[in-house]
Design an enzyme around this catalytic site. Structure first.
Site, PDB file in Angstrom:
ATOM      1  CB  VAL A  39      40.935   9.674  43.967  1.00  0.00           C
ATOM      2  CG1 VAL A  39      42.337   9.747  44.568  1.00  0.00           C
ATOM      3  CG2 VAL A  39      41.012   9.388  42.474  1.00  0.00           C
ATOM      4  CE  LYS A  40      39.163   5.050  51.318  1.00  0.00           C
ATOM      5  NZ  LYS A  40      39.088   3.752  52.061  1.00  0.00           N
ATOM      6  CB  ILE A  41      42.006  12.674  49.467  1.00  0.00           C
ATOM      7  CG1 ILE A  41      42.075  12.656  47.942  1.00  0.00           C
ATOM      8  CG2 ILE A  41      43.006  13.664  50.063  1.00  0.00           C
ATOM      9  CD1 ILE A  41      43.445  12.459  47.370  1.00  0.00           C
TER      10      ILE A  41
ATOM     11  CG  PHE B  60      41.714   1.929  43.733  1.00  0.00           C
ATOM     12  CD1 PHE B  60      42.050   0.673  44.203  1.00  0.00           C
ATOM     13  CD2 PHE B  60      40.920   2.021  42.598  1.00  0.00           C
ATOM     14  CE1 PHE B  60      41.602  -0.480  43.554  1.00  0.00           C
ATOM     15  CE2 PHE B  60      40.468   0.898  41.946  1.00  0.00           C
ATOM     16  CZ  PHE B  60      40.804  -0.368  42.424  1.00  0.00           C
TER      17      PHE B  60
END
Length: 240
Positions: free
Chosen positions: A92-94, A66
């Protein structure tokens, strides 16, 4: 496609249609899931947290990525920590930069040191891969998403490019290289050739896995039959 094809690379499903995601979850060939704000908008998602909770309830034991959507780095990090709290299989998408082109390295380093599994996204260049690798905590798993399909759209062969990306990650054994934005099924084999750990693809591309090894004479005949069937259904006529 009901069985895992004979591939070393892991297949992730990319999308935000929860019914499609649940269908893909039933397939043992699919090892994980990715999504992003653009796919969520196309799917009509308006409540991010509710959507994520529904996804994680339906897919409790495979990695799901996400993405944060803040643009200021401090707020981005706060969102990342909140997303990481949603479950043990969340990545966690950064994005590699914010919208102003500022490298997100400081928060990648902070989050990775905190043991948060990240998916660094929207990467294109070798320099970006090298910069991300330099700030990752070696002991924390991560995914490095290089948009090979978009690279190919510019006329660059993505296979040697992804091989070079693979070499940039040699010092980070827990960093998995992901081939993002594939355009066709053949890209699965390109990604495997390049040494990628993962390829993520939309359901329309993944559906073509059933065609692997299909007899081309049979496929040719089926194509002719399709053209004929559609011409008849359309009522086409050519007067002599």
């Amino acid at each position: 496609m009901t069985a895992k094809p004979d591939l070393r690379i892991k297949l992730f499903a990319d999308g935000a249609n929860i019914s499609e995601m649940v269908a893909m979850y039933q397939n043992p060939a699919i090892s994980g899931f990715t999504t992003n704000p653009t796919l969520m908008r196309k799917a009509g998602i308006t409540d991010y947290v509710a959507f994520a909770q529904d996804v994680l309830a339906a897919i409790p034991d495979r990695p799901v990525s996400f993405e944060v959507f803040a643009d200021e780095l401090g707020e981005m990090e706060a969102q990342a920590r909140a997303i990481a709290s949603w479950g043990p299989h969340v990545n966690v998408k950064i994005p590699v930069t914010n919208t102003k082109g500022i490298f997100t390295g400081p928060i990648i380093a902070s989050l990775s040191r905190a043991g948060i599994a990240l998916n660094i996204t929207a990467i294109m260049t070798l320099q970006q891969v090298e910069a991300v690798a330099a700030v990752l905590a070696p002991e924390t798993p991560s995914i490095i998403s290089v948009f090979a399909g978009r690279i190919a759209d510019t006329g660059i062969d993505p296979v040697p490019h992804m091989k070079a990306c693979r070499r940039k990650l040699d010092g980070r054994p827990k960093a998995q290289l992901l081939w993002a934005s594939p355009r066709e099924l053949l890209n699965v084999f390109h990604a495997e050739e390049a040494g990628c750990d993962i390829i993520t693809a939309t359901s329309d591309v993944l559906a073509k896995l059933a065609l692997i090894g299909k007899n081309l004479d049979t496929y040719s005949l089926e194509t002719v039959q399709m053209f004929h069937r559609d011409a008849m259904a359309s009522g086409f006529q050519i007067s002599s």
